[in-house]
Scaffold this motif. Structure first.
Motif, PDB file in Angstrom:
ATOM      1  N   HIS A 165      -2.699   1.845   5.929  1.00  0.00           N
ATOM      2  CA  HIS A 165      -2.299   0.431   5.919  1.00  0.00           C
ATOM      3  C   HIS A 165      -3.204  -0.404   6.825  1.00  0.00           C
ATOM      4  O   HIS A 165      -2.777  -1.403   7.417  1.00  0.00           O
ATOM      5  N   THR A 188      -6.122  -3.002   8.031  1.00  0.00           N
ATOM      6  CA  THR A 188      -6.510  -4.335   7.562  1.00  0.00           C
ATOM      7  C   THR A 188      -7.979  -4.632   7.801  1.00  0.00           C
ATOM      8  O   THR A 188      -8.431  -5.759   7.588  1.00  0.00           O
ATOM      9  N   ASP A 219      -6.042  -1.672   0.714  1.00  0.00           N
ATOM     10  CA  ASP A 219      -6.162  -2.977   0.051  1.00  0.00           C
ATOM     11  C   ASP A 219      -7.286  -3.807   0.657  1.00  0.00           C
ATOM     12  O   ASP A 219      -7.902  -4.635  -0.047  1.00  0.00           O
ATOM     13  N   THR A 257      -0.543 -10.840  -8.859  1.00  0.00           N
ATOM     14  CA  THR A 257      -1.365 -10.267  -7.791  1.00  0.00           C
ATOM     15  C   THR A 257      -2.476  -9.458  -8.440  1.00  0.00           C
ATOM     16  O   THR A 257      -2.202  -8.549  -9.237  1.00  0.00           O
ATOM     17  N   GLU A 263      -3.657   1.116  -2.405  1.00  0.00           N
ATOM     18  CA  GLU A 263      -2.553   1.709  -1.654  1.00  0.00           C
ATOM     19  C   GLU A 263      -1.232   0.984  -1.915  1.00  0.00           C
ATOM     20  O   GLU A 263      -0.179   1.617  -2.029  1.00  0.00           O
ATOM     21  N   SER A 264      -1.264  -0.329  -2.003  1.00  0.00           N
ATOM     22  CA  SER A 264      -0.019  -1.067  -2.222  1.00  0.00           C
ATOM     23  C   SER A 264       0.567  -0.781  -3.596  1.00  0.00           C
ATOM     24  O   SER A 264       1.779  -0.896  -3.794  1.00  0.00           O
ATOM     25  N   GLN A 265      -0.277  -0.413  -4.553  1.00  0.00           N
ATOM     26  CA  GLN A 265       0.219  -0.028  -5.860  1.00  0.00           C
ATOM     27  C   GLN A 265       0.891   1.342  -5.805  1.00  0.00           C
ATOM     28  O   GLN A 265       1.843   1.605  -6.529  1.00  0.00           O
ATOM     29  N   HIS A 298       2.269   2.632  -2.962  1.00  0.00           N
ATOM     30  CA  HIS A 298       3.421   2.553  -2.073  1.00  0.00           C
ATOM     31  C   HIS A 298       4.519   1.730  -2.751  1.00  0.00           C
ATOM     32  O   HIS A 298       4.786   0.581  -2.386  1.00  0.00           O
ATOM     33  N   ASP A 299       5.152   2.336  -3.727  1.00  0.00           N
ATOM     34  CA  ASP A 299       6.211   1.683  -4.503  1.00  0.00           C
ATOM     35  C   ASP A 299       7.491   2.479  -4.313  1.00  0.00           C
ATOM     36  O   ASP A 299       7.643   3.582  -4.845  1.00  0.00           O
TER      37      ASP A 299
END
Length: 320
Positions: free
Chosen positions: A31, A33, A63, A118, A146-148, A150-151
């Motif tokens: 995660h 940035t 991301d 998005t 990663e955000s896809q 982390h569901d």
């Protein structure tokens, strides 16, 4: 027994790249940035990768290493137009031609019938750099933000390879829907051909059964033909006798006629001079028949006209 996954996961971070099972992938997500590493930093990260040969691999990317933009559209976008809309935003954000962009998108519904979109994007060249350590050891490789991954709404055990394909970055192909529709059409034609061939086979078997039944009936008819032909001969014998009677001259009187299947007995009264010509004519018409006759005497019809008239019995036998 724990189920063996049919793919593995490689988790990129600024510190390195960890290869693990799908169950342990979330624990390795950073995660972070920070921006994407430069070429030298990426080579350093990839040098530490110890990748064994695998058939399928999912590469999870932070991301921050991608171009992630959020857009608000004031109307509902049809599903067929969503990839094109996402492509336009991705090309604008990455300053890359549409054919050189890899992207994915996530749609959300907003109030007042608005659409939230998005878009995750990167260039094809950057994606090739990230996949380079695995290209010679992996048959199929997917890039997933990663955000896809982390569901929380989808359990890890349900994150199949097909699920990962939907979440992975892809190159937009305008004719993809056309090819997909073509494949569906070919499958429909294949199923239709199978149905038609099956129906034709059943119809052929039905015709074969009908033909065999017709052959049996024909053979039975042929077997019964001699009896039918013999019966026809008998009817022809009677008809021939009647034809002879109808052709008799007016000087001949028929006293009696008894007919059987192959035998006829006639009793005639006729001038004696006409007997021999009459029998000769009949023998010529029916040479295969047997003729027997017996005269029962003669009488005079009139004293003024002394014509001798004979009373004769004739037996006719048909030949076998």
């Amino acid at each position: 027994m724990k189920r063996t996954p049919n793919y593995f996961v490689a988790v990129y971070s600024a510190q390195g790249c960890e290869i693990c099972s799908p169950d342990n992938a979330i624990a390795h997500l950073s995660h972070e940035t920070d921006e994407a590493p430069d070429d030298q930093q990426l080579l350093t990260i990839q040098a530490s990768i110890n990748a064994a040969a695998k058939s399928r691999l999912v590469i999870l990317l932070p991301d921050a290493w991608l171009s992630v933009t959020e857009h608000q559209i004031d109307h509902q976008v049809p599903p067929k137009l969503l990839p094109l809309a996402a492509l336009s935003y991705a090309a604008e954000a990455t300053f890359t031609p549409p054919e050189s962009v890899m992207l994915n998108y996530q749609q959300s519904s907003l109030p007042s019938k608005q659409t939230g979109l998005t878009v995750f994007a990167c260039s094809v060249a950057w994606a090739e750099q990230l996949r380079r350590p695995f290209q010679t050891k992996v048959d199929t490789c997917l890039l997933v933000p990663e955000s896809q991954w982390h569901d929380d709404t989808v359990p890890v055990r349900r994150r199949t390879w097909r699920y990962c394909q939907k979440k992975s970055l892809f190159v937009y192909q305008p004719d993809q829907d056309r090819r997909r529709q073509g494949r569906r059409l070919w499958w429909c034609l294949l199923v239709l051909s199978l149905i038609l061939n099956t129906a034709a086979g059943l119809y052929f078997l039905s015709l074969k059964h009908t033909t065999e039944a017709a052959q049996v009936a024909q053979q039975a008819t042929l077997n019964s033909q001699p009896e039918w032909f013999h019966s026809t001969q008998k009817e022809g014998f009677v008809d021939a006798i009647l034809a002879l009677m109808q052709a008799l001259p007016r000087s001949v009187r028929v006293l009696s006629l008894v007919g059987e299947e192959e035998r006829a007995e006639l009793r005639l009264l006729l001038p004696a001079s006409n007997l021999e010509p009459l029998l000769s004519n009949w023998r010529q018409q029916q040479p295969n028949w047997q003729w027997q006759w017996v005269e029962h005497g003669s009488v005079a019809i009139s004293p003024t006209q002394p014509v001798e008239v004979v009373n004769v019995s004739i037996t006719i036998l048909a030949s076998e």
